[in-house]
Design a protein around this motif. Structure first.
Motif, PDB file in Angstrom:
ATOM      1  N   ARG A 128       0.828  -1.207   0.000  1.00  0.00           N
ATOM      2  CA  ARG A 128       0.000   0.000   0.000  1.00  0.00           C
ATOM      3  C   ARG A 128       0.866   1.261   0.000  1.00  0.00           C
ATOM      4  NH1 ARG A 128      -3.382  -3.121   3.409  1.00  0.00           N
ATOM      5  NH2 ARG A 128      -2.280  -2.364   5.261  1.00  0.00           N
ATOM      6  N   ARG A 129       2.010   1.178   0.661  1.00  0.00           N
ATOM      7  CA  ARG A 129       2.876   2.351   0.734  1.00  0.00           C
ATOM      8  C   ARG A 129       3.637   2.588  -0.557  1.00  0.00           C
ATOM      9  NH1 ARG A 129       7.489   3.367   5.443  1.00  0.00           N
ATOM     10  NH2 ARG A 129       8.093   5.477   4.781  1.00  0.00           N
ATOM     11  N   TYR A 130       4.130   1.515  -1.159  1.00  0.00           N
ATOM     12  CA  TYR A 130       4.975   1.646  -2.348  1.00  0.00           C
ATOM     13  C   TYR A 130       4.294   1.103  -3.607  1.00  0.00           C
ATOM     14  CZ  TYR A 130       8.598   2.393   1.174  1.00  0.00           C
ATOM     15  OH  TYR A 130       9.321   2.874   2.225  1.00  0.00           O
ATOM     16  N   GLY A 131       2.973   1.022  -3.590  1.00  0.00           N
ATOM     17  CA  GLY A 131       2.251   0.435  -4.704  1.00  0.00           C
ATOM     18  C   GLY A 131       2.519   1.107  -6.036  1.00  0.00           C
ATOM     19  N   SER A 132       2.613   2.435  -6.034  1.00  0.00           N
ATOM     20  CA  SER A 132       2.865   3.167  -7.272  1.00  0.00           C
ATOM     21  C   SER A 132       4.191   2.740  -7.906  1.00  0.00           C
ATOM     22  CB  SER A 132       2.875   4.671  -7.008  1.00  0.00           C
ATOM     23  OG  SER A 132       1.629   5.099  -6.498  1.00  0.00           O
ATOM     24  N   TRP A 133       5.204   2.545  -7.049  1.00  0.00           N
ATOM     25  CA  TRP A 133       6.522   2.167  -7.559  1.00  0.00           C
ATOM     26  C   TRP A 133       6.529   0.709  -8.024  1.00  0.00           C
ATOM     27  CZ3 TRP A 133       9.451   6.091  -8.630  1.00  0.00           C
ATOM     28  CH2 TRP A 133       9.274   7.280  -7.906  1.00  0.00           C
ATOM     29  N   TYR A 134       5.723  -0.148  -7.405  1.00  0.00           N
ATOM     30  CA  TYR A 134       5.614  -1.527  -7.870  1.00  0.00           C
ATOM     31  C   TYR A 134       4.990  -1.581  -9.266  1.00  0.00           C
ATOM     32  CZ  TYR A 134       6.695  -3.095  -3.108  1.00  0.00           C
ATOM     33  OH  TYR A 134       7.303  -3.329  -1.910  1.00  0.00           O
ATOM     34  N   VAL A 135       3.969  -0.745  -9.478  1.00  0.00           N
ATOM     35  CA  VAL A 135       3.345  -0.678 -10.801  1.00  0.00           C
ATOM     36  C   VAL A 135       4.352  -0.148 -11.823  1.00  0.00           C
ATOM     37  CG1 VAL A 135       1.502   0.358 -12.177  1.00  0.00           C
ATOM     38  CG2 VAL A 135       1.038  -0.383  -9.836  1.00  0.00           C
ATOM     39  N   ALA A 136       5.107   0.889 -11.435  1.00  0.00           N
ATOM     40  CA  ALA A 136       6.118   1.426 -12.338  1.00  0.00           C
ATOM     41  C   ALA A 136       7.171   0.366 -12.667  1.00  0.00           C
ATOM     42  CB  ALA A 136       6.785   2.656 -11.702  1.00  0.00           C
ATOM     43  N   ARG A 174       5.829  -1.914 -15.256  1.00  0.00           N
ATOM     44  CA  ARG A 174       5.849  -1.307 -16.587  1.00  0.00           C
ATOM     45  C   ARG A 174       7.270  -1.248 -17.146  1.00  0.00           C
ATOM     46  NH1 ARG A 174       2.938  -1.866 -20.110  1.00  0.00           N
ATOM     47  NH2 ARG A 174       3.998  -0.148 -21.152  1.00  0.00           N
ATOM     48  N   PHE A 175       8.261  -1.002 -16.281  1.00  0.00           N
ATOM     49  CA  PHE A 175       9.653  -0.995 -16.748  1.00  0.00           C
ATOM     50  C   PHE A 175      10.043  -2.374 -17.280  1.00  0.00           C
ATOM     51  CE2 PHE A 175      10.498   2.621 -13.596  1.00  0.00           C
ATOM     52  CZ  PHE A 175      10.392   3.572 -14.592  1.00  0.00           C
ATOM     53  N   TYR A 195      10.579  -4.533 -25.178  1.00  0.00           N
ATOM     54  CA  TYR A 195      10.748  -3.827 -26.452  1.00  0.00           C
ATOM     55  C   TYR A 195      11.746  -2.667 -26.292  1.00  0.00           C
ATOM     56  CZ  TYR A 195       6.976  -0.867 -24.445  1.00  0.00           C
ATOM     57  OH  TYR A 195       6.188  -0.079 -23.635  1.00  0.00           O
ATOM     58  N   ALA A 196      12.753  -2.921 -25.458  1.00  0.00           N
ATOM     59  CA  ALA A 196      13.776  -1.903 -25.195  1.00  0.00           C
ATOM     60  C   ALA A 196      14.537  -1.515 -26.456  1.00  0.00           C
ATOM     61  CB  ALA A 196      14.746  -2.407 -24.131  1.00  0.00           C
ATOM     62  N   GLN A 197      14.758  -2.495 -27.348  1.00  0.00           N
ATOM     63  CA  GLN A 197      15.482  -2.175 -28.582  1.00  0.00           C
ATOM     64  C   GLN A 197      14.708  -1.163 -29.418  1.00  0.00           C
ATOM     65  OE1 GLN A 197      16.150  -6.047 -30.362  1.00  0.00           O
ATOM     66  NE2 GLN A 197      18.151  -6.240 -29.388  1.00  0.00           N
ATOM     67  N   THR A 198      13.383  -1.346 -29.468  1.00  0.00           N
ATOM     68  CA  THR A 198      12.552  -0.398 -30.213  1.00  0.00           C
ATOM     69  C   THR A 198      12.589   0.979 -29.571  1.00  0.00           C
ATOM     70  OG1 THR A 198      11.075  -2.189 -30.902  1.00  0.00           O
ATOM     71  CG2 THR A 198      10.217   0.058 -31.054  1.00  0.00           C
ATOM     72  N   ILE A 242       4.583   7.455 -13.817  1.00  0.00           N
ATOM     73  CA  ILE A 242       6.012   7.438 -13.462  1.00  0.00           C
ATOM     74  C   ILE A 242       6.824   6.727 -14.545  1.00  0.00           C
ATOM     75  CG2 ILE A 242       7.701   6.460 -11.850  1.00  0.00           C
ATOM     76  CD1 ILE A 242       5.586   6.879  -9.630  1.00  0.00           C
ATOM     77  N   SER A 243       6.349   5.579 -14.990  1.00  0.00           N
ATOM     78  CA  SER A 243       7.104   4.803 -15.977  1.00  0.00           C
ATOM     79  C   SER A 243       7.177   5.517 -17.319  1.00  0.00           C
ATOM     80  CB  SER A 243       6.477   3.415 -16.152  1.00  0.00           C
ATOM     81  OG  SER A 243       5.139   3.507 -16.621  1.00  0.00           O
TER      82      SER A 243
END
Length: 285
Positions: A26-34, A37-38, A44-47, A139-140
């Protein structure tokens, strides 16, 4: 210690661990979602890198050098804007690169997480809140957008398109521009139950006209008055004009620069809040 007491101890320890994990989520949920996404972007990092490097190389050379030589040769260097066409165009291309990232990351990946591979519903089933899903997405995308704009800026320096001492600030302006547009696109995407061509229409009917009528390739004042309003409401115009102020010291009233900042910030805040509310409804149905 009896087997029952041992079992209760283990159960209590497991429960305490689960509660702690939920609290941490609950505290770091935003960063877990980011982070999620990372990891997806990593597939598709090459793209991402090819686009981030190829776009400024191609556009700055083709438009900024090739077209610029024709414009400067026919109307005279510095005749229209007080600077060479390359210097005039480069900040607009920088802001447009952020818009391109926004229109890519805030459309189909959102539909993917909501419908085609509904990972957002799985996140919502955990301790992660719907608002944190949106925060993590922003964030991502901001991280990818910042990387893209930074690489673009490096190529602008290579091409000699940044005479201003505060040119680096144009990167942050482009980031604000891309996010202010992107959250509005994401809000619209969240409302879609199915994609039957609506997202493609966003590109054709919004992004393309916005690029053409936002003072990107020529000053907005050269447009007929009945078309200039498109630029006035366009995040790209506000971002481009503000980028030019920092990139080469374009002269404009201070109040107008403040309007650019306030307008883009307001769009970002409104769109972000709107996305959070729509996501709560969508994930909790």
């Amino acid at each position: 210690m009896s087997s029952r007491e041992e079992s209760e101890r283990i159960h209590s320890a497991a429960l305490a661990s689960a509660v702690a994990a939920a609290a941490r989520t609950r505290r770091y949920g935003s960063w877990y979602v980011a982070e999620h996404r990372f990891r997806v972007m990593g597939t598709y990092a090459q793209t991402v890198l090819f686009t981030a490097i190829g776009s400024p190389l191609v556009y700055l050379y083709a438009m900024g050098v090739g077209l610029a030589s024709l414009v400067d040769g026919n109307v005279g260097a510095n005749a229209l804007t007080g600077v060479s066409y390359l210097v005039f165009l480069a900040p607009a291309l920088l802001a447009s690169s952020a818009i391109a990232v926004a229109s890519e990351e805030f459309t189909y990946p959102i539909m993917l997480g909501l419908k085609w591979n509904p990972t957002f519903f799985g996140m919502n089933a955990s301790a992660i809140q719907p608002g944190q899903v949106i925060n993590g997405l922003v964030i991502s995308v901001a991280a990818r957008m910042l990387l893209t704009c930074a690489i673009y800026y490096v190529f602008m320096l290579v091409f000699g398109a940044v005479p201003g001492a505060l040119g680096i600030v144009a990167v942050l302006v482009a980031l604000l521009t891309g996010l202010s547009f992107g959250v509005l696109v994401m809000a619209y995407t969240i409302t879609l139950k199915d994609d039957t061509g609506q997202l493609a229409m966003v590109q054709r009917l919004i992004v393309l006209p916005m690029t053409l009528f936002s003072g990107t390739f020529f000053p907005l004042t050269l447009l007929p008055p009945y078309l200039q309003w498109i630029g006035w409401i366009s995040p790209l115009w506000h971002g481009t004009e503000l980028s030019r102020v920092f990139a080469y010291g374009m002269s404009e009233p201070l109040w107008l620069s403040l309007v650019h900042v306030l307008y883009l910030t307001a769009l970002l805040a409104i769109g972000w809040i709107w996305c959070r509310r729509l996501t709560v409804r969508r994930l909790n149905k």
